[in-house]
Design a protein around this motif. Structure first.
Motif, short mmCIF file in Angstrom:
data_model
loop_
_atom_site.label_atom_id
_atom_site.label_comp_id
_atom_site.label_asym_id
_atom_site.label_seq_id
_atom_site.Cartn_x
_atom_site.Cartn_y
_atom_site.Cartn_z
N LYS A 1 5.08 39.85 8.50
CA LYS A 1 3.82 40.26 9.31
C LYS A 1 3.35 39.27 10.03
O LYS A 1 3.63 38.20 9.93
CB LYS A 1 3.06 40.86 8.14
CG LYS A 1 3.66 42.11 7.26
CD LYS A 1 2.54 42.86 6.53
CE LYS A 1 1.69 43.54 7.56
NZ LYS A 1 0.96 44.39 6.57
N ASN B 1 0.55 37.78 9.87
CA ASN B 1 -0.04 36.75 8.95
C ASN B 1 0.86 35.99 8.28
O ASN B 1 0.27 35.14 7.39
CB ASN B 1 -1.10 37.36 8.21
CG ASN B 1 -0.71 38.59 7.14
OD1 ASN B 1 0.71 38.18 7.05
ND2 ASN B 1 -1.36 39.27 6.52
N SER C 1 2.82 37.02 6.07
CA SER C 1 3.33 37.43 4.83
C SER C 1 4.47 38.21 4.93
O SER C 1 5.15 38.48 6.10
CB SER C 1 2.06 38.36 4.14
OG SER C 1 2.00 39.44 5.06
N VAL D 1 6.98 41.35 3.36
CA VAL D 1 7.30 42.68 2.21
C VAL D 1 8.54 43.08 2.40
O VAL D 1 9.31 43.19 3.33
CB VAL D 1 6.48 43.96 2.93
CG1 VAL D 1 6.61 45.09 2.39
CG2 VAL D 1 5.09 43.58 3.63
N LEU E 1 3.28 34.62 -4.42
CA LEU E 1 3.20 36.24 -4.21
C LEU E 1 1.66 36.52 -4.51
O LEU E 1 1.19 36.36 -5.42
CB LEU E 1 4.17 37.13 -4.92
CG LEU E 1 5.73 36.86 -4.86
CD1 LEU E 1 6.40 37.72 -5.73
CD2 LEU E 1 5.95 36.96 -3.20
N THR E 2 1.31 37.70 -3.62
CA THR E 2 0.19 38.40 -3.90
C THR E 2 0.49 39.65 -4.63
O THR E 2 1.54 40.21 -4.26
CB THR E 2 -0.66 38.41 -2.46
OG1 THR E 2 -1.75 39.11 -2.71
CG2 THR E 2 0.11 39.43 -1.58
N SER F 1 0.80 43.46 -5.15
CA SER F 1 0.84 44.71 -4.55
C SER F 1 1.85 45.71 -5.48
O SER F 1 2.03 45.37 -6.71
CB SER F 1 1.79 44.55 -3.27
OG SER F 1 3.09 44.36 -3.54
N PRO G 1 4.92 40.83 -1.24
CA PRO G 1 4.64 40.01 0.00
C PRO G 1 4.49 38.57 -0.39
O PRO G 1 3.69 38.35 -1.06
CB PRO G 1 3.38 40.70 0.76
CG PRO G 1 2.90 41.55 -0.28
CD PRO G 1 3.77 41.82 -1.40
N LEU G 2 5.00 37.56 0.42
CA LEU G 2 4.69 36.27 0.41
C LEU G 2 3.36 36.10 0.95
O LEU G 2 3.11 36.78 2.09
CB LEU G 2 5.76 35.57 1.14
CG LEU G 2 7.03 35.20 0.30
CD1 LEU G 2 8.26 34.86 1.38
CD2 LEU G 2 6.83 34.29 -0.80
N THR G 3 2.45 35.42 0.39
CA THR G 3 1.17 35.24 1.12
C THR G 3 0.97 35.00 2.40
O THR G 3 0.04 35.38 3.10
CB THR G 3 0.29 34.28 0.10
OG1 THR G 3 0.83 32.92 -0.15
CG2 THR G 3 0.20 34.97 -1.45
N GLU G 4 1.68 33.90 2.81
CA GLU G 4 1.31 33.33 4.20
C GLU G 4 2.64 32.24 4.57
O GLU G 4 3.45 32.04 3.60
CB GLU G 4 -0.03 32.42 4.09
CG GLU G 4 0.19 31.39 3.36
CD GLU G 4 -1.21 30.54 3.17
OE1 GLU G 4 -2.01 30.94 3.96
OE2 GLU G 4 -1.34 29.67 2.31
N LYS H 1 9.41 28.69 5.65
CA LYS H 1 7.97 28.78 5.79
C LYS H 1 7.42 27.84 6.99
O LYS H 1 8.08 26.86 7.19
CB LYS H 1 7.22 28.48 4.52
CG LYS H 1 7.55 29.55 3.30
CD LYS H 1 6.50 29.43 2.14
CE LYS H 1 5.09 30.18 2.51
NZ LYS H 1 4.30 30.13 1.61
#
Length: 448
Positions: A130, A132, A134, A136, A154-155, A157, A162-165, A181
């Protein structure tokens, strides 16, 4: 807020006042509306008068169920063995094909409604990056569809996916993913035997990685200093210790076959490792492998383009490793090479195409040779090829059941095609107006 309910023998669908739809009952007979989740948020009958239908999820290889959503706005299509995922201009993702391969993205549908900039697949799963940064994931958990094992990164969900950033690139092997990253570190997930376990080289993957390449069961990462780090199945090239001294600097590109890798160095030399029968052993053509600028692979062979426009091949002869039959055509003017599972297709500077390898997998293009003029791009499925011409039309050849036969959609492929993507047995073409045309095996996304 329910205003209408309709039933099949095994399921119900309720229409709400806001035009959304709720389904329940037997998942194989109409309960599963995930393939059309987005259109059902606005109702069965769309504002443009089109109609959305739903049914047996096991036959979601027929994308007619989401065809109204593929008529415009598509900017990218990605395919794996059994499904496709399309990114639309609004950043949403539509999927179709086998549910077990990622054709059903209902679990993460809310996360795929906006902001997606890129999609990548393993054999039976997808990952979306995404805007941002992240990530999915969806599809088979055993093939990378569930990244919840990365809990610290991860955040929360529905699937903790999703990886956070900070993710800038994702690459998939057959059963695992590797994400780069923004800080140059690498995160892996999926099957432990096919690339997810990078613990042995973890200290080397904390920074400086600029590119990751994969084959069926291993990964190879290029670092900013030109060195290469490998991990995964040792027999597939995950262990590069034999050629380690040659991979410490100067590497600019890495390419994989099914179970081997080849690295191009800045001086145009080539280094190979992995399974000897699948392209690792390039000794027979070693004297010719100088001035190399691009390499492409089939499942078990490589083809290299040199700066002088010639092409050199090695690996399993049955998979395109022996190009002697077309050697004179590959002596000059080659600008691009593309592989199917067992054959190669080379585009020459004059727009002609040269093919070799397994004749049942696209290695023989004689049936369409008069049409292969003015070609600017070639894409391969597992057993066929599709060529885009300068006039934006498409020509196909290879196995008739796996993408060769595009006659059913021929009128839609005469103009306006800008990109073609292939999976194990089907193709999806994006047109300039943002619509998508599919053909090939209906079970893996060829029927739209």
């Amino acid at each position: 807020g329910v205003v209408q309910v309709c039933g099949t023998d095994y399921s119900f669908a309720a229409v709400k006042a806001n035009g959304s739809v709720v389904t329940w009952g037997d998942i194989d007979n109409g309960d599963n509306s995930s393939a059309v989740a987005a259109p059902l948020s606005e109702g069965f009958v769309q504002a443009n008068g089109s109609v959305v239908t739903l049914g047996n999820a096991n036959f979601s290889g027929n994308s007619s169920v989401i065809s109204p959503l593929l008529t415009d706005g598509v900017v990218q299509v990605c395919g794996n063995i059994g499904a496709f995922a399309a990114i639309k201009a609004n950043g949403s993702v539509m999927t179709w094909g086998y549910a077990s391969s990622g054709g059903n993205s209902f679990v993460v549908a809310a996360l795929l409604s906006e902001g997606v900039v890129r999609v990548c697949g393993t054999d039976y799963a997808f990952v979306a990056i995404k805007a941002n940064g992240s990530v999915v994931t969806w599809g088979s958990a055993d093939w990378g569809g569930n990244s919840s094992v990365l809990a610290p990164l991860l955040t929360s969900s529905a699937v903790a996916a999703p990886l956070t950033e900070g993710v800038v690139h994702v690459c998939g092997s057959a059963r695992a993913f590797a994400a780069i990253k923004a800080n140059g570190s690498v995160v892996t997930w999926g099957d432990i035997d096919d690339g997810v376990n990078s613990s042995v080289v973890a200290p080397l993957l904390t920074d400086g990685v600029v590119q990751v390449c994969r084959n069926i069961g291993a990964f190879a990462a290029i670092k900013a200093n030109g060195s290469v780090v490998t991990w995964g199945n040792a027999d597939h090239g995950g262990n590069s210790s034999v050629v380690a001294p040659l991979l410490t600097e100067g590497v600019v590109q890495v390419c994989g076959t099914g179970t081997a890798f080849v690295a191009i160095k800045a001086n145009g030399s080539v280094v190979t490792w992995g399974n000897a029968g699948c392209g690792d052993n390039s000794s027979a053509v070693a004297a010719l492998l100088s001035g190399v600028v691009q390499v492409c692979g089939t499942d078990y062979a490589f083809a290299a383009i040199k700066a002088n426009g010639s092409a050199v091949t090695w690996g399993d002869a049955d998979f395109g490793g022996n190009s002697s039959a077309v050697a004179t055509h590959l002596a000059e003017g080659v600008v691009q090479v593309c592989g199917s599972a067992r054959a190669f297709a080379a585009i020459k500077a004059n727009g002609s195409v040269v093919t070799w390898g397994d004749i049942d997998n696209g290695g023989n293009s004689s049936a369409v040779s008069p049409l292969l003029k003015g070609v600017v791009q070639v894409c391969g499925s597992a057993r066929a090829f599709a060529a885009i011409k300068a006039n934006s039309s498409v020509v196909t050849w290879g196995d008739i059941d796996n993408g060769d036969n595009s006659s059913a959609v021929a009128p839609l492929l005469t103009e306006g095609v800008v990109q073609v993507c292939g999976n194990s047995g089907a193709f999806a073409a994006i047109k300039a107006n943002g619509s998508v045309v599919t053909w090939g095996d209906a079970d893996v996304g060829g029927n739209s």
